[in-house]
Design a protein around this motif. Structure first.
Motif, PDB file in Angstrom:
ATOM      1  N   ALA A 149       0.835  -1.208   0.000  1.00 57.52           N
ATOM      2  CA  ALA A 149       0.000   0.000   0.000  1.00 57.52           C
ATOM      3  C   ALA A 149       0.867   1.253   0.000  1.00 57.52           C
ATOM      4  O   ALA A 149       1.968   1.268   0.564  1.00 57.52           O
ATOM      5  CB  ALA A 149      -0.919  -0.004   1.224  1.00 57.52           C
ATOM      6  N   LYS A 381      -6.802   6.411   4.638  1.00 57.48           N
ATOM      7  CA  LYS A 381      -7.287   5.709   3.446  1.00 57.48           C
ATOM      8  C   LYS A 381      -6.245   5.823   2.346  1.00 57.48           C
ATOM      9  O   LYS A 381      -5.659   6.883   2.123  1.00 57.48           O
ATOM     10  CB  LYS A 381      -8.623   6.293   2.980  1.00 57.48           C
ATOM     11  CG  LYS A 381      -9.755   6.117   3.985  1.00 57.48           C
ATOM     12  CD  LYS A 381     -11.057   6.642   3.431  1.00 57.48           C
ATOM     13  CE  LYS A 381     -12.174   6.555   4.465  1.00 57.48           C
ATOM     14  NZ  LYS A 381     -12.432   5.162   4.886  1.00 57.48           N
ATOM     15  N   THR A 384      -3.650   0.191  -2.927  1.00 57.69           N
ATOM     16  CA  THR A 384      -2.539  -0.748  -3.050  1.00 57.69           C
ATOM     17  C   THR A 384      -1.918  -0.631  -4.438  1.00 57.69           C
ATOM     18  O   THR A 384      -2.455   0.030  -5.327  1.00 57.69           O
ATOM     19  CB  THR A 384      -3.026  -2.190  -2.835  1.00 57.69           C
ATOM     20  OG1 THR A 384      -3.985  -2.503  -3.859  1.00 57.69           O
ATOM     21  CG2 THR A 384      -3.655  -2.347  -1.462  1.00 57.69           C
ATOM     22  N   LYS A 388      -6.340  -1.354  -5.445  1.00 55.08           N
ATOM     23  CA  LYS A 388      -7.477  -1.642  -4.580  1.00 55.08           C
ATOM     24  C   LYS A 388      -7.467  -0.669  -3.409  1.00 55.08           C
ATOM     25  O   LYS A 388      -6.414  -0.400  -2.823  1.00 55.08           O
ATOM     26  CB  LYS A 388      -7.401  -3.080  -4.064  1.00 55.08           C
ATOM     27  CG  LYS A 388      -7.545  -4.126  -5.161  1.00 55.08           C
ATOM     28  CD  LYS A 388      -7.438  -5.535  -4.591  1.00 55.08           C
ATOM     29  CE  LYS A 388      -7.563  -6.572  -5.706  1.00 55.08           C
ATOM     30  NZ  LYS A 388      -7.406  -7.951  -5.154  1.00 55.08           N
ATOM     31  N   GLU A 389      -8.628  -0.117  -3.072  1.00 55.56           N
ATOM     32  CA  GLU A 389      -8.722   0.808  -1.952  1.00 55.56           C
ATOM     33  C   GLU A 389      -8.598   0.045  -0.631  1.00 55.56           C
ATOM     34  O   GLU A 389      -9.108  -1.062  -0.484  1.00 55.56           O
ATOM     35  CB  GLU A 389     -10.044   1.571  -2.002  1.00 55.56           C
ATOM     36  CG  GLU A 389     -10.151   2.496  -3.208  1.00 55.56           C
ATOM     37  CD  GLU A 389     -11.408   3.354  -3.167  1.00 55.56           C
ATOM     38  OE1 GLU A 389     -12.237   3.149  -2.256  1.00 55.56           O
ATOM     39  OE2 GLU A 389     -11.556   4.222  -4.053  1.00 55.56           O
ATOM     40  N   THR A 390      -7.906   0.678   0.328  1.00 51.86           N
ATOM     41  CA  THR A 390      -7.685   0.028   1.611  1.00 51.86           C
ATOM     42  C   THR A 390      -7.419   1.078   2.681  1.00 51.86           C
ATOM     43  O   THR A 390      -7.416   2.280   2.402  1.00 51.86           O
ATOM     44  CB  THR A 390      -6.495  -0.959   1.527  1.00 51.86           C
ATOM     45  OG1 THR A 390      -6.390  -1.689   2.758  1.00 51.86           O
ATOM     46  CG2 THR A 390      -5.187  -0.210   1.300  1.00 51.86           C
ATOM     47  N   GLU A 391      -7.216   0.633   3.917  1.00 50.14           N
ATOM     48  CA  GLU A 391      -6.816   1.516   5.011  1.00 50.14           C
ATOM     49  C   GLU A 391      -5.426   1.114   5.467  1.00 50.14           C
ATOM     50  O   GLU A 391      -5.024  -0.050   5.347  1.00 50.14           O
ATOM     51  CB  GLU A 391      -7.817   1.444   6.164  1.00 50.14           C
ATOM     52  CG  GLU A 391      -9.172   2.048   5.823  1.00 50.14           C
ATOM     53  CD  GLU A 391     -10.115   2.042   7.015  1.00 50.14           C
ATOM     54  OE1 GLU A 391      -9.957   1.149   7.901  1.00 50.14           O
ATOM     55  OE2 GLU A 391     -11.008   2.901   7.086  1.00 50.14           O
TER      56      GLU A 391
END
Length: 453
Positions: A149, A381, A384, A388-391
């Motif tokens: 990320a 927030k 990657t 892909k969205e992630t925290e």
């Protein structure tokens, strides 16, 4: 082997194969031939060490990554016969190093430098100087999440966008650890400036009494803002400011009262896993008149480029800066006068010691803004590498505020600019006798016994 191959005559089989190839090429269209026979990259696009070298006459190339074997620099163009040792560089490297106080990153590095070339028996030889500092406290496992990320506002994403690959551990070249090479070479530049200006000048007082005084070419930087704590400009006298005042506290603010407020502001965000930014002010005293060139190589433009190349920088102000836009011309102009030594001076210094891109002998002053450290211990927030969205919560050891350690970095970059400009000025405008009515000689006139030495 190469020589024997080049002189060996073609065999009948080779000539037959070549004739067949020539026949095949002849059946192709001219357009196809032009495209297929061009080299993959035009020669003019081949670039060496892109972005890692600064300077024209005094050239510095830095190398290394945060979690590699080490970092350092190669200095080319240093004058010969300059006394130089690791100790000359270590003072500023110690001011820059991590783990020096509770308001800096806890990473423990001694940052002990070693000179590998360019110095013999304590004297520079005029050849490239190689300085290296080993990395000894790497923790690559702290960066496992960052391999997947991107850290918000960090260079992770843009390095991937540019190169298609990056050094994950510690941020690689985008890490502030890269600045070790700058600070080491900046210390050499400072010593050149000190040696250059280390002559006694004679002045005559109004009582006709002769006095000697050192004309010291000096660069000093200090923290003038941390987050919302702003040091009032009128509290610091740039004519008398000393390094001891700056180094008297861990935040490097020369005013004790405001220093405590700044330290408290950093402590408050540090315990929350957050960060803040700030401003470093830098001054140059006794800079020779005439440094800098018109148009594209103005002195303030070179200083801005050098300062803005430092990690986390977001703004540069020179002289009156943006505040000058609120004044009229009659309010902003620095009026001239002749001082008691017959020198042309200005009564005010809103120009910041530079006019028309050329130094005028007044104190040069600039301010550099640094953003809050982007790597923080709070959930954010992000995305990657596979989109892909992630925290994300960053691990590792990082400064809650970069400005206390940025002080020697700013000084180093300013020193590199001024040494390079000093050499340029000597090369262009001091090879022949100067116009003594308007110019100052860069090199003092020596007595016969001094010239022999």
């Amino acid at each position: 082997m190469a020589s024997s191959l080049s002189t060996k005559p073609f065999s009948a089989d080779a000539l037959s194969a070549f004739a067949s190839l020539n026949s095949d090429l002849g059946s192709l269209s001219p357009a196809y031939l032009r495209l297929s026979l061009r080299p993959r990259l035009p020669k003019r696009l081949h670039i060496q060490a892109a972005g890692s070298t600064y300077g024209n006459h005094f050239r510095v190339t830095t190398y290394g990554e945060s979690h590699g074997g080490g970092v350092g620099c190669v200095i080319d163009g240093c004058p010969p016969r300059l006394p130089l040792s690791e100790a000359d560089m270590q003072v500023d490297l110690d001011r820059r190093r991590p783990g020096q106080s509770r308001i800096t990153t806890p990473r423990k590095e001694t940052d002990t430098c070693k000179i590998f070339s360019g110095v013999s028996e304590g004297i520079t030889t005029g050849t490239p100087i190689h300085v290296s500092v080993p990395n000894t406290d790497q923790r690559g496992h702290d960066y496992s999440e960052m391999a997947v990320a991107y850290r918000p506002s960090h260079a992770d994403a843009t390095y991937d966008m540019k190169y298609g690959v990056r050094s994950v551990q510690g941020g690689g070249r985008s890490s502030a650890r890269e600045t070790i090479g700058r600070v080491a070479s900046g210390a050499v530049a400072k010593k050149i400036l000190k040696e250059f200006s280390g002559t006694e000048m004679i002045k005559v007082s109004k009582a006709s009494k002769k006095e000697t005084f050192p004309l010291i070419f000096q660069i000093l930087a200090y923290v003038s803002q941390v987050h919302k704590i702003v040091l009032p400009e009128d509290l610091i006298d740039h004519d008398t400011l000393t390094l001891d005042q700056i180094e008297s506290n861990i935040v490097r603010c020369p005013d004790p009262e405001y220093a405590e407020k700044m330290i408290s502001a950093i402590d408050a965000v540090r315990v929350r896993g957050d960060s803040v930014g700030g401003v470093v002010t830098c001054i140059v005293r006794n800079c020779p008149r005439g440094l800098g060139s018109p148009v594209f190589d103005k002195l303030e433009a070179e200083l801005a480029k050098a300062a803005m190349s430092l990690p986390a920088t977001k703004g540069f102000q020179f002289g009156s800066g943006f505040a000058g836009t609120f004044l009229t011309g009659s309010e902003h102009n620095d009026e001239f006068y002749i001082d008691e030594h017959g020198n042309t001076r200005t009564r005010t210094n809103r120009s910041g010691g530079i006019q028309g891109g050329i130094s005028n002998g007044e104190i040069i002053n600039m301010r550099i803004a640094f953003k809050p450290t982007s790597t923080i211990g709070k959930k954010q927030k992000t995305v990657t590498r596979d989109k892909k969205e992630t925290e994300f919560i960053a691990r590792g050891r990082h400064d809650p505020c970069v400005v206390p350690r940025a002080v020697p970095m700013v000084e180093a970059m300013v020193a590199l600019v001024l040494v390079d400009q000093l050499m340029a000025q000597y090369a262009q405008c001091n090879l022949f006798p100067v116009n003594s009515d308007l110019q100052e000689p860069l090199v003092p006139i020596l007595r016969p016994e001094e010239a022999l030495l």
